[in-house]
Design a protein around this motif. Structure first.
Motif, short mmCIF file in Angstrom:
data_model
loop_
_atom_site.label_atom_id
_atom_site.label_comp_id
_atom_site.label_asym_id
_atom_site.label_seq_id
_atom_site.Cartn_x
_atom_site.Cartn_y
_atom_site.Cartn_z
N LYS A 51 -35.58 -14.41 31.47
CA LYS A 51 -34.36 -15.23 31.55
C LYS A 51 -33.69 -15.28 30.17
O LYS A 51 -34.30 -15.73 29.20
N SER A 52 -32.45 -14.83 30.13
CA SER A 52 -31.71 -14.76 28.86
C SER A 52 -30.28 -15.20 29.08
O SER A 52 -29.66 -14.85 30.10
N LEU B 50 -28.40 -23.52 34.79
CA LEU B 50 -29.65 -23.77 35.53
C LEU B 50 -29.50 -23.46 37.02
O LEU B 50 -30.48 -23.13 37.69
N GLU B 51 -28.30 -23.58 37.54
CA GLU B 51 -28.07 -23.30 38.96
C GLU B 51 -28.02 -21.81 39.27
O GLU B 51 -28.13 -21.41 40.43
N SER B 52 -27.85 -20.98 38.25
CA SER B 52 -27.72 -19.54 38.47
C SER B 52 -29.01 -18.94 39.04
O SER B 52 -30.11 -19.33 38.66
N LYS B 53 -28.85 -18.04 39.97
CA LYS B 53 -29.99 -17.36 40.59
C LYS B 53 -30.31 -16.04 39.90
O LYS B 53 -31.17 -15.28 40.36
N LYS B 54 -29.60 -15.77 38.80
CA LYS B 54 -29.82 -14.52 38.07
C LYS B 54 -30.48 -14.79 36.73
O LYS B 54 -30.32 -15.86 36.15
N ASN B 55 -31.22 -13.81 36.26
CA ASN B 55 -31.97 -13.97 35.01
C ASN B 55 -31.14 -13.68 33.77
O ASN B 55 -31.49 -14.11 32.67
N LYS C 285 -35.53 -24.44 27.95
CA LYS C 285 -36.79 -23.90 27.44
C LYS C 285 -37.19 -22.58 28.10
O LYS C 285 -37.87 -21.75 27.49
N GLU C 286 -36.77 -22.39 29.34
CA GLU C 286 -37.16 -21.17 30.06
C GLU C 286 -36.35 -19.94 29.60
O GLU C 286 -36.72 -18.81 29.90
N VAL D 32 -29.81 -18.30 17.24
CA VAL D 32 -30.77 -17.78 18.22
C VAL D 32 -31.86 -18.81 18.47
O VAL D 32 -32.24 -19.56 17.56
N SER D 33 -32.35 -18.85 19.68
CA SER D 33 -33.44 -19.78 20.02
C SER D 33 -34.74 -19.31 19.37
O SER D 33 -34.88 -18.15 18.98
N ASP D 34 -35.69 -20.23 19.27
CA ASP D 34 -36.99 -19.90 18.69
C ASP D 34 -37.64 -18.77 19.48
O ASP D 34 -37.54 -18.70 20.70
#
Length: 506
Positions: free
Chosen positions: A221-222, A346-351, A421-422, A465-467
């Motif tokens: 997930k990005s 968060l509602e998206s069904k795509k990664n 976080k995901e 950028v995230s950790d």
């Protein structure tokens, strides 16, 4: 004289003289500032340009009226009305009416154009446009015979040719300065450049050039949030060493990087196109959001701005769309772009998700109206659309407050992304172009890139950028074209057009 019938030759000479008197001070100011008017060559050039301007305009007006009296009156009325508006903007903002400026004008919506309204503009239109237009409409004109028309036309063309060749030694100077001279000559600056704009636009939009198929390489997930800034110039960001603290929140963020960058152009349509394309080209290649959407990436475009290339995606959300679910003071400003954004991710069904936020935060001339009152960190501020009337401090304070507000919006995006976080996430902020704030007596933007001051093309390029997601290369300087390839890399999408050299991530 004005009450009696006028011979056509006398009328067009009078109109050419008024056109010269009312609308060509900026043209000749530029000439005087850029030639040695004390030299023989300089004197010859100046006198020749004055005579040429008067004779050429009179000759063209003469041709219009010879074809049709009604056509001549209609065109001359339109010319004086548009000239009055054009010379107001030239005198007030030091703009050049070239093809790129025509593109700016034609891509401006009512909200932006209405922000330029002033009493001074109304006076220009009344005294330089409407009053001459009334005289043109009411004038009784006696047309010349065919024989006189042919004789006069032949002699005029011969005179123009002799005058042009007499200035052979000045051709190089005229060619070198042709863009500015052409952009200040009324009414031909906008007449010719409107035609060129539509010719080039038609050629560009004949068919969008599709890019080869892309491949999503993993299921991680990005999310990328690409923020396209408006008129944000690099030198007013404290991240880049500006003395006033315009980035109090971003400077406290971890994993934040900034690069020196230059824009491909000094106006929105070309700047945004360059950010979204894989290469800097005059061709209309498929842009990043269209390309990723066509290759099964979730793409959301949110905008309070305009001027982007055609966007072909499902989730295109403008201010009106976002206003339905927005509450609070921020809905009147660019914060509206963040309404329910985290929830939509968060509602998206795509990664793989790309979000583009096209802001308008630092667009002039009313900088003080582009941020909520609580962000007025620097005072006093300029509240006039006539920027030359404000002090340099007032103008700079108003503009700097838009950067403070930009700092807040970008930090809020980062804070929202931290909560996902995901997701592996990044925010990229890059401006479409810079902005002049009175330096060299220039305001706003739109000067042709070849002669533009650095304030109009030196832009910020800020990345968070995230950790545990990505590290960045040790680039010092990047371009707007780095965006396309960096987004592909971050989302781990393979493509034959991918260029590793234009990727900021390791």
């Amino acid at each position: 004289m004005l009450k009696n019938n006028l011979r056509l030759t006398h009328f067009v000479l009078l109109m050419s003289f008024l056109n010269f008197l009312f609308f060509h001070l900026p043209f000749y100011r530029y000439v005087f500032n850029n030639v040695d008017y004390k030299s023989f060559n300089g004197v010859v050039l100046i006198i020749s340009l004055i005579i040429l301007m008067l004779v050429l305009n009179a000759f063209v007006f003469y041709l219009f009226f010879s074809l049709s009296r009604n056509l001549g009156k209609f065109l001359l009325t339109i010319f004086f009305l548009i000239n009055s508006v054009a010379v107001y903007f030239i005198n007030t903002y030091s703009v050049i009416i070239d093809e790129s400026m025509i593109g700016n004008i034609l891509n401006t919506n009512f909200e932006e154009s209405s922000s330029f309204f002033s009493i001074k503009l109304v006076l220009y239109i009344i005294f330089l446009g409407i009053i001459p237009a009334i005289f043109i409409i009411k004038a009784q004109i006696i047309k010349d015979s065919l024989r006189k028309f042919l004789t006069l036309s032949s002699l005029t063309l011969l005179f123009i040719a002799v005058l042009v060749f007499a200035n052979a030694s000045n051709w190089l100077w005229i060619d070198k300065n042709s863009k500015k001279l052409g952009g200040l000559a009324m009414p031909w600056s906008y007449s010719v450049n409107i035609s060129l704009f539509y010719i080039h636009k038609y050629k560009k939009n004949e068919k969008e050039i599709l890019l080869p198929k892309a491949t999503i390489k993993d299921n991680q997930k990005s999310v990328v949030v690409l923020v396209i800034g408006e008129s944000a110039r690099r030198q007013n960001f404290s991240l880049y060493g500006y003395k006033k603290n315009t980035n109090p929140l971003l400077s406290a963020q971890k994993n934040l990087f900034h690069f020196d960058a230059s824009s491909c152009a000094t106006y929105t349509t070309a700047g945004v196109k360059c950010i979204l394309e894989h290469t800097n080209s005059d061709d209309l290649y498929e842009i990043l959001p269209n390309y990723l959407y066509r290759n099964n990436v979730e793409v959301i475009w949110r905008t309070t701005n305009w001027g982007e290339p055609p966007v072909h995606i499902k989730n295109y959300q403008n201010r009106e769309y976002l206003m339905k679910d927005c509450k609070g003071e921020g809905c009147n400003y660019d914060e509206i772009l963040l309404t329910g954004l985290k929830e939509q991710i968060l509602e998206s069904k795509k990664n793989k998700i790309l979000i583009v936020l096209h802001t308008s935060t630092s667009h002039g001339p009313l900088y003080s109206k582009k941020y909520p009152p609580r962000f007025e960190s620097f005072k006093p501020v300029c509240n006039s659309v006539e920027l030359g009337k404000c002090s340099q401090q007032e103008l700079m304070n108003a503009y700097d407050n838009t950067i403070v507000y930009t700092d807040y919006i970008l930090s809020k995006i980062i804070d929202d992304l931290k909560e996902l976080k995901e997701y592996k996430s990044t925010m990229i902020f890059v401006s479409d172009h810079g902005e002049s704030l009175g330096e060299k007596n220039l305001y706003m933007h739109g000067v042709p890139l070849s002669i533009a001051p650095k304030e109009q093309y030196e832009i910020p390029f800020i990345v968070w950028v995230s950790d545990n997601s990505k590290q960045l290369k040790a680039n010092e300087t990047v371009s707007q074209n780095h965006v396309f390839h960096s987004v592909l890399n971050f989302l781990n999408i393979g493509s034959p057009v991918y260029n590793e050299e234009l990727n900021i991530f390791k």
